[in-house]
Design a protein around this motif. Structure first.
Motif, PDB file in Angstrom:
ATOM      1  N   GLN A   6       0.846  -1.193   0.000  1.00  0.00           N
ATOM      2  CA  GLN A   6       0.000   0.000   0.000  1.00  0.00           C
ATOM      3  C   GLN A   6       0.882   1.244   0.000  1.00  0.00           C
ATOM      4  N   MET A   7       0.513   2.211  -0.786  1.00  0.00           N
ATOM      5  CA  MET A   7       1.232   3.478  -0.724  1.00  0.00           C
ATOM      6  C   MET A   7       0.305   4.648  -1.024  1.00  0.00           C
ATOM      7  N   GLY A   8       0.659   5.786  -0.481  1.00  0.00           N
ATOM      8  CA  GLY A   8      -0.156   6.978  -0.687  1.00  0.00           C
ATOM      9  C   GLY A   8       0.240   7.668  -1.983  1.00  0.00           C
ATOM     10  N   ILE A   9      -0.707   8.346  -2.604  1.00  0.00           N
ATOM     11  CA  ILE A   9      -0.389   9.078  -3.829  1.00  0.00           C
ATOM     12  C   ILE A   9      -1.192  10.376  -3.838  1.00  0.00           C
ATOM     13  N   LYS A  10      -0.489  11.469  -4.154  1.00  0.00           N
ATOM     14  CA  LYS A  10      -1.132  12.779  -4.152  1.00  0.00           C
ATOM     15  C   LYS A  10      -1.406  13.185  -5.597  1.00  0.00           C
ATOM     16  N   ILE A  11      -2.631  13.621  -5.844  1.00  0.00           N
ATOM     17  CA  ILE A  11      -2.942  14.118  -7.183  1.00  0.00           C
ATOM     18  C   ILE A  11      -3.643  15.470  -7.048  1.00  0.00           C
ATOM     19  N   THR A  12      -3.619  16.239  -8.117  1.00  0.00           N
ATOM     20  CA  THR A  12      -4.264  17.552  -8.057  1.00  0.00           C
ATOM     21  C   THR A  12      -5.770  17.394  -8.255  1.00  0.00           C
ATOM     22  N   PHE A  13      -6.487  18.444  -7.924  1.00  0.00           N
ATOM     23  CA  PHE A  13      -7.933  18.488  -8.091  1.00  0.00           C
ATOM     24  C   PHE A  13      -8.298  18.249  -9.562  1.00  0.00           C
ATOM     25  N   GLU A  14      -7.520  18.875 -10.437  1.00  0.00           N
ATOM     26  CA  GLU A  14      -7.775  18.731 -11.875  1.00  0.00           C
ATOM     27  C   GLU A  14      -7.531  17.295 -12.338  1.00  0.00           C
ATOM     28  N   GLU A  15      -6.490  16.670 -11.789  1.00  0.00           N
ATOM     29  CA  GLU A  15      -6.192  15.282 -12.167  1.00  0.00           C
ATOM     30  C   GLU A  15      -7.307  14.339 -11.722  1.00  0.00           C
ATOM     31  N   ALA A  16      -7.849  14.627 -10.544  1.00  0.00           N
ATOM     32  CA  ALA A  16      -8.958  13.808 -10.051  1.00  0.00           C
ATOM     33  C   ALA A  16     -10.180  14.001 -10.944  1.00  0.00           C
ATOM     34  N   PHE A  17     -10.324  15.196 -11.475  1.00  0.00           N
ATOM     35  CA  PHE A  17     -11.477  15.513 -12.311  1.00  0.00           C
ATOM     36  C   PHE A  17     -11.372  14.839 -13.677  1.00  0.00           C
ATOM     37  N   MET A  67      -9.896   7.166  -1.265  1.00  0.00           N
ATOM     38  CA  MET A  67     -10.193   5.986  -2.088  1.00  0.00           C
ATOM     39  C   MET A  67      -8.932   5.173  -2.318  1.00  0.00           C
ATOM     40  N   ARG A  68      -9.114   3.864  -2.433  1.00  0.00           N
ATOM     41  CA  ARG A  68      -7.975   2.992  -2.699  1.00  0.00           C
ATOM     42  C   ARG A  68      -8.076   2.448  -4.118  1.00  0.00           C
ATOM     43  N   VAL A  69      -7.016   2.621  -4.850  1.00  0.00           N
ATOM     44  CA  VAL A  69      -6.991   2.079  -6.203  1.00  0.00           C
ATOM     45  C   VAL A  69      -6.160   0.801  -6.170  1.00  0.00           C
ATOM     46  N   ARG A  70      -6.750  -0.280  -6.635  1.00  0.00           N
ATOM     47  CA  ARG A  70      -6.047  -1.550  -6.616  1.00  0.00           C
ATOM     48  C   ARG A  70      -5.355  -1.776  -7.961  1.00  0.00           C
ATOM     49  N   VAL A  71      -4.068  -2.036  -7.886  1.00  0.00           N
ATOM     50  CA  VAL A  71      -3.317  -2.324  -9.098  1.00  0.00           C
ATOM     51  C   VAL A  71      -2.893  -3.790  -9.011  1.00  0.00           C
ATOM     52  N   ARG A  72      -3.564  -4.599  -9.774  1.00  0.00           N
ATOM     53  CA  ARG A  72      -3.336  -6.043  -9.692  1.00  0.00           C
ATOM     54  C   ARG A  72      -1.911  -6.454 -10.053  1.00  0.00           C
ATOM     55  N   GLY A  73      -1.375  -7.333  -9.243  1.00  0.00           N
ATOM     56  CA  GLY A  73      -0.085  -7.940  -9.565  1.00  0.00           C
ATOM     57  C   GLY A  73       1.117  -7.023  -9.434  1.00  0.00           C
ATOM     58  N   GLN A  74       0.927  -5.852  -8.806  1.00  0.00           N
ATOM     59  CA  GLN A  74       2.062  -4.936  -8.668  1.00  0.00           C
ATOM     60  C   GLN A  74       2.533  -4.836  -7.218  1.00  0.00           C
ATOM     61  N   GLY A  75       2.150  -5.817  -6.395  1.00  0.00           N
ATOM     62  CA  GLY A  75       2.632  -5.844  -5.014  1.00  0.00           C
ATOM     63  C   GLY A  75       3.896  -6.671  -4.906  1.00  0.00           C
ATOM     64  N   GLU A  76       4.119  -7.260  -3.747  1.00  0.00           N
ATOM     65  CA  GLU A  76       5.309  -8.085  -3.541  1.00  0.00           C
ATOM     66  C   GLU A  76       5.253  -9.347  -4.399  1.00  0.00           C
TER      67      GLU A  76
END
Ligand SMILES: [Zn+2]
Ligand SMILES: [Zn+2]
Length: 372
Positions: free
Chosen positions: A120-131, A228-237
């Motif tokens: 798990q990791m945190g990610i910061k995005i701008t308001f515009e990117e979220a839009f 919100m959590r975005v799941r990226v399959r197969g990109q963990g350990e």
């Protein structure tokens, strides 16, 4: 007086191992607590038989018992509890009673296949990117399956060895009174098999995993919100022994916007309008994040009045629709007036004395209205 072990199993002193085994199996089945629920006597018999079998099935313990009796086993490393390997043949009838239910000996190398852990990791995005949605490239360090050994930790040609600590069960027992409590073997972490020091893969030193730096690109959908959590399959350990990699979870944090606020999928906007615009009414254009919206401000709009523009809000995650835009009119009172403006306001003020109820005067006006 403790009972004679041979009597307990109903065998004579010359009985061989297979006779003892057979006799024990019969008694264990007959007095098994699952078959005699609540029957203390049966449970006692069941335990006694187990103890008798534990001693008589072990050549060394049996020799001591034959020679010195119960006394001989005491303090002689004798009957110190149950060694589960002795009971391995009775797993079918003993089941979980001694705490090794399901503790099948793991011998095929396939049994060590272990999926990788999630990250798990945190990610910061701008308001515009979220839009609009965005593709983010992330640099991360993560343990990946070792290429040279395919995550086995073994050097070429070497094989896994049965774990000496748990004898291959993956579980070890702690004696607590009569009962044994089993827990995951600390040496092999429950795998039942280990990589011997000499058999280790040189690349990963027997771990099966190697820390690697990766740059991955992750698409983030339009509409995401903080938390919100975005799941990226197969990109963990990475997994071990050919097991699949875990997933990567990105916890989204959306930066604030200077002009817009968001609640779920609705957008909130504070629109400053002039004193005269509010009084006379006007049409304004609001630039949202993706388009220009025309909004009619009717004559006589009060400060704090909220207007709703349907579907001009945030895109709804995974849908083609948008939330709404709420525009709050904030009447802007001028702080600096030109000479001309001042004249007009003074004139206006004279008019208002006769027409518009303001502040305390409005109360007076209402009282006056009552009497008319
Ligand atoms: Zn072990
Ligand atoms: Zn390796």
């Amino acid at each position: 007086m403790p009972k004679d072990y041979y009597d307990l199993l109903g065998v004579n002193r010359e009985a061989d191992t297979s006779e003892i085994k057979k006799a024990y199996r019969k008694i264990a089945m007959k007095f098994h607590p699952d078959k005699n629920p609540g029957d203390k006597e049966a449970e006692e018999k069941f335990k006694e038989a187990a103890e008798a079998y534990a001693v008589l099935s072990d050549a060394e313990k049996r020799r001591i018992y034959d020679q010195y009796g119960h006394q001989g086993l005491k303090g002689n490393g004798g009957f110190g509890g149950f060694d589960q390997t002795i009971f391995a043949d009775f797993e079918d009838i003993l089941g979980s009673f001694f705490g090794f239910g399901g503790g099948r000996k793991r011998q095929s190398s396939g049994s060590r296949v272990r999926p990788g852990r999630d990250m798990q990791m945190g990610i910061k995005i701008t308001f515009e990117e979220a839009f609009h949605g965005v593709e983010k490239t992330l640099d991360l360090t993560r343990p990946e399956a070792c290429d040279s050994c395919d995550g086995s930790g073994l050097k070429k040609g070497a094989r896994l060895q049965t774990c000496g600590t748990c004898g291959g069960y993956g579980q070890v027992q702690m004696q607590s009174g009569f009962f044994a409590i089993s827990r995951t073997c600390p040496h092999c972490q429950g795998a039942g098999q280990v990589v011997q020091p000499g058999d280790q893969c040189g690349e990963c030193r027997g771990k099966g995993l190697i820390e690697r730096q990766r740059s991955i690109t992750v698409p983030i959908q339009a509409g995401v919100d903080t938390g919100m959590r975005v799941r990226v399959r197969g990109q963990g350990e990475g997994g071990l022994f050919g097991g699949p990699a875990g997933d990567l979870y990105l916890v989204i944090q959306v930066e604030e916007h200077p002009d817009f606020e968001r609640k779920d999928y609705d957008l909130y906007y504070r629109l400053p309008i002039g004193f005269s615009q509010a009084a006379l009414g006007t049409t304004v254009e609001i630039q949202t994040l993706d388009k220009a919206v025309q909004l009619d401000i009717p004559a006589g709009t009060q400060s704090g009045t909220r207007f709703r523009v349907r579907h001009a809000g945030f895109p709804v995650l995974g849908q083609k629709t948008h939330g709404d835009l709420f525009v709050e009119a904030i009447i802007h009172t001028p702080t600096k007036l030109s000479k001309r403006e001042k004249e007009i306001f003074l004139e206006l003020a004279k008019l208002e004395e006769q027409t518009t109820p303001i502040g305390e005067r409005s109360v007076f006006q209402k009282v006056k209205d009552l009497f008319q």
